[in-house]
Design a protein around this motif. Structure first.
Motif, mmCIF file in Angstrom:
data_model
loop_
_atom_site.group_PDB
_atom_site.id
_atom_site.type_symbol
_atom_site.label_atom_id
_atom_site.label_comp_id
_atom_site.label_asym_id
_atom_site.label_seq_id
_atom_site.Cartn_x
_atom_site.Cartn_y
_atom_site.Cartn_z
ATOM 1 N N ASN A 33 0.951 -1.346 0.017
ATOM 2 C CA ASN A 33 -0.060 0.170 0.069
ATOM 3 C C ASN A 33 0.977 1.343 -0.226
ATOM 4 N N PRO A 34 1.618 1.345 -1.052
ATOM 5 C CA PRO A 34 2.949 2.535 -1.095
ATOM 6 C C PRO A 34 2.139 3.815 -0.902
ATOM 7 N N ASP A 35 0.894 3.649 -1.859
ATOM 8 C CA ASP A 35 0.139 5.272 -2.033
ATOM 9 C C ASP A 35 -0.586 5.823 -0.838
ATOM 10 N N THR A 36 -0.801 4.875 0.244
ATOM 11 C CA THR A 36 -1.979 4.923 0.841
ATOM 12 C C THR A 36 -1.847 4.899 2.746
ATOM 13 N N LEU A 37 -0.498 3.808 2.778
ATOM 14 C CA LEU A 37 -0.340 4.134 4.152
ATOM 15 C C LEU A 37 1.528 4.386 4.203
ATOM 16 N N GLN A 38 1.725 5.048 5.416
ATOM 17 C CA GLN A 38 2.764 5.439 5.434
ATOM 18 C C GLN A 38 3.831 4.945 7.176
ATOM 19 N N TYR A 39 5.054 4.126 7.029
ATOM 20 C CA TYR A 39 5.469 4.403 8.338
ATOM 21 C C TYR A 39 6.188 5.246 8.753
ATOM 22 N N SER A 40 5.585 5.232 10.075
ATOM 23 C CA SER A 40 5.363 6.635 11.327
ATOM 24 C C SER A 40 6.982 6.711 12.053
ATOM 25 N N THR A 41 8.101 7.268 11.229
ATOM 26 C CA THR A 41 9.553 7.324 12.287
ATOM 27 C C THR A 41 9.667 7.967 13.132
ATOM 28 N N SER A 42 9.681 7.386 14.095
ATOM 29 C CA SER A 42 10.123 7.916 15.440
ATOM 30 C C SER A 42 11.516 7.888 15.783
ATOM 31 N N ALA A 43 11.751 8.910 16.295
ATOM 32 C CA ALA A 43 12.963 9.871 16.444
ATOM 33 C C ALA A 43 13.713 8.698 18.233
ATOM 34 N N THR A 44 15.126 8.874 18.374
ATOM 35 C CA THR A 44 15.629 7.681 19.172
ATOM 36 C C THR A 44 16.996 8.829 19.253
ATOM 37 N N THR A 45 17.453 8.802 20.235
ATOM 38 C CA THR A 45 19.174 8.582 20.905
ATOM 39 C C THR A 45 20.460 7.542 20.776
ATOM 40 N N ARG A 46 19.493 6.591 20.242
ATOM 41 C CA ARG A 46 19.944 4.980 20.804
ATOM 42 C C ARG A 46 20.558 4.938 19.440
ATOM 43 N N PRO A 47 22.015 4.688 18.740
ATOM 44 C CA PRO A 47 22.903 4.867 17.800
ATOM 45 C C PRO A 47 22.230 4.257 17.319
ATOM 46 N N PRO A 48 22.200 3.619 15.836
ATOM 47 C CA PRO A 48 21.550 2.902 13.747
ATOM 48 C C PRO A 48 22.464 1.300 14.829
ATOM 49 N N ARG A 49 22.190 0.539 14.638
ATOM 50 C CA ARG A 49 22.053 -1.132 13.739
ATOM 51 C C ARG A 49 22.205 -1.548 13.086
ATOM 52 N N PRO A 50 22.917 -2.541 12.257
ATOM 53 C CA PRO A 50 23.319 -2.949 11.424
ATOM 54 C C PRO A 50 21.906 -2.967 10.412
ATOM 55 N N GLY A 51 22.260 -2.360 9.414
ATOM 56 C CA GLY A 51 21.003 -2.334 8.109
ATOM 57 C C GLY A 51 20.311 -0.643 8.138
ATOM 58 N N GLU A 52 19.994 -0.068 9.372
ATOM 59 C CA GLU A 52 19.184 0.666 9.877
ATOM 60 C C GLU A 52 19.889 1.867 9.163
ATOM 61 N N ILE A 53 18.553 2.934 8.839
ATOM 62 C CA ILE A 53 18.575 3.615 7.410
ATOM 63 C C ILE A 53 18.272 4.783 8.362
ATOM 64 N N PRO A 54 19.145 5.910 8.594
ATOM 65 C CA PRO A 54 18.743 7.029 9.546
ATOM 66 C C PRO A 54 17.468 7.973 8.628
ATOM 67 N N GLY A 55 16.370 8.130 9.362
ATOM 68 C CA GLY A 55 15.796 8.944 8.599
ATOM 69 C C GLY A 55 14.083 7.715 7.916
ATOM 70 N N LYS A 56 14.497 6.981 7.672
ATOM 71 C CA LYS A 56 13.353 5.856 7.289
ATOM 72 C C LYS A 56 13.140 4.883 8.342
ATOM 73 N N SER A 57 14.483 4.100 9.717
ATOM 74 C CA SER A 57 14.014 3.344 10.480
ATOM 75 C C SER A 57 13.927 4.248 11.535
ATOM 76 N N TYR A 58 14.874 5.383 11.762
ATOM 77 C CA TYR A 58 14.326 6.174 13.266
ATOM 78 C C TYR A 58 15.021 7.460 12.451
ATOM 79 N N HIS A 59 14.435 8.626 12.869
ATOM 80 C CA HIS A 59 15.145 10.210 12.828
ATOM 81 C C HIS A 59 16.159 10.098 14.614
ATOM 82 N N PHE A 60 17.562 9.362 13.794
ATOM 83 C CA PHE A 60 18.729 9.413 14.887
ATOM 84 C C PHE A 60 18.984 11.004 15.376
#
Length: 218
Positions: A33-60
């Motif tokens: 559902n790319p046009d009707t459903l969006q992932y809400s990106t939370s913010a966090t102070t933890r460091p990124p884990r392997p494979g996580e993308i800043p701004g998509k996985s989390y707002h670091f």
């Protein structure tokens, strides 16, 4: 004339321990559902884990930036887990609901209940669990990328969430759906069906858009 129903946006909140499958469900829902459903990106102070993308996985964020933005009222809710801060930006919620956009979240049970308190008509909570706690342990250990200390923290968090789930049993308006992820594809079919059904809930549909379908020729 192209008639369509207009409704408020829905906050689909997926809750459950790490290893329950909620991340996979979110990814598949958005892919379908790319046009009707969006992932809400939370913010966090933890460091990124392997494979996580800043701004998509989390707002670091650095802790001082997070606390500054929290003090200015930019966050709807914040939580501290395992020494790190997590939060949801208020603007992403309000704008999504008013624009009729559906958002999907992965948060803990405390955050989910906070959504329910503030947006009771727009929040749908889905609690995802594996078929047993032993199976959860197998899934987490099978990842092979989590150190023993972090693994133990996740087990402790899972126990806390299970306890909260049991306490909420019979309390209407808190946890809407409970899905046991024994088979990933079958469990996902249930999640997808819930999303489709909730989009037709009458209480979220704008009256004026309904009136156009109820016109009776004189």
């Amino acid at each position: 004339m192209d008639r369509k129903l207009v409704r408020k946006g829905i906050l689909f909140v997926l809750v459950g321990p790490t290893g329950s499958g909620k991340s996979t469900f979110c990814t598949r829902l958005i892919a379908e559902n790319p046009d009707t459903l969006q992932y809400s990106t939370s913010a966090t102070t933890r460091p990124p884990r392997p494979g996580e993308i800043p701004g998509k996985s989390y707002h670091f964020m650095e802790r001082d930036e997070f606390e500054r933005r929290r003090a200015s009222g930019e966050f709807f809710e914040t939580e501290e887990t395992h020494g790190y801060l997590y939060g949801t930006l208020r603007s992403s919620l309000e704008n999504g609901i008013n624009a009729g956009k559906d958002l999907v979240f992965q948060i803990d049970i405390r955050g989910a209940l906070n959504f329910k308190r503030h947006f009771p008509n727009n929040t749908v909570t889905l609690f995802i669990i594996p078929p047993s706690f032993d199976e959860l342990k197998v899934r987490l250990k099978g990842r092979g990328t989590v150190d023993p200390e972090e693994l133990q923290r996740r087990f402790t968090t899972a126990r806390d969430e299970y306890e909260a789930l049991l306490q909420l049993n019979g309390d209407p308006g808190k946890v809407d759906y409970l899905i046991v992820n024994n088979d990933l594809d079958e469990a996902y079919k249930t999640v997808r069906a819930i999303v489709l059904a909730e989009r037709s809930r009458y209480l979220r549909i704008d009256r004026a858009s309904v009136e156009q379908f109820c016109e009776i020729p004189s």
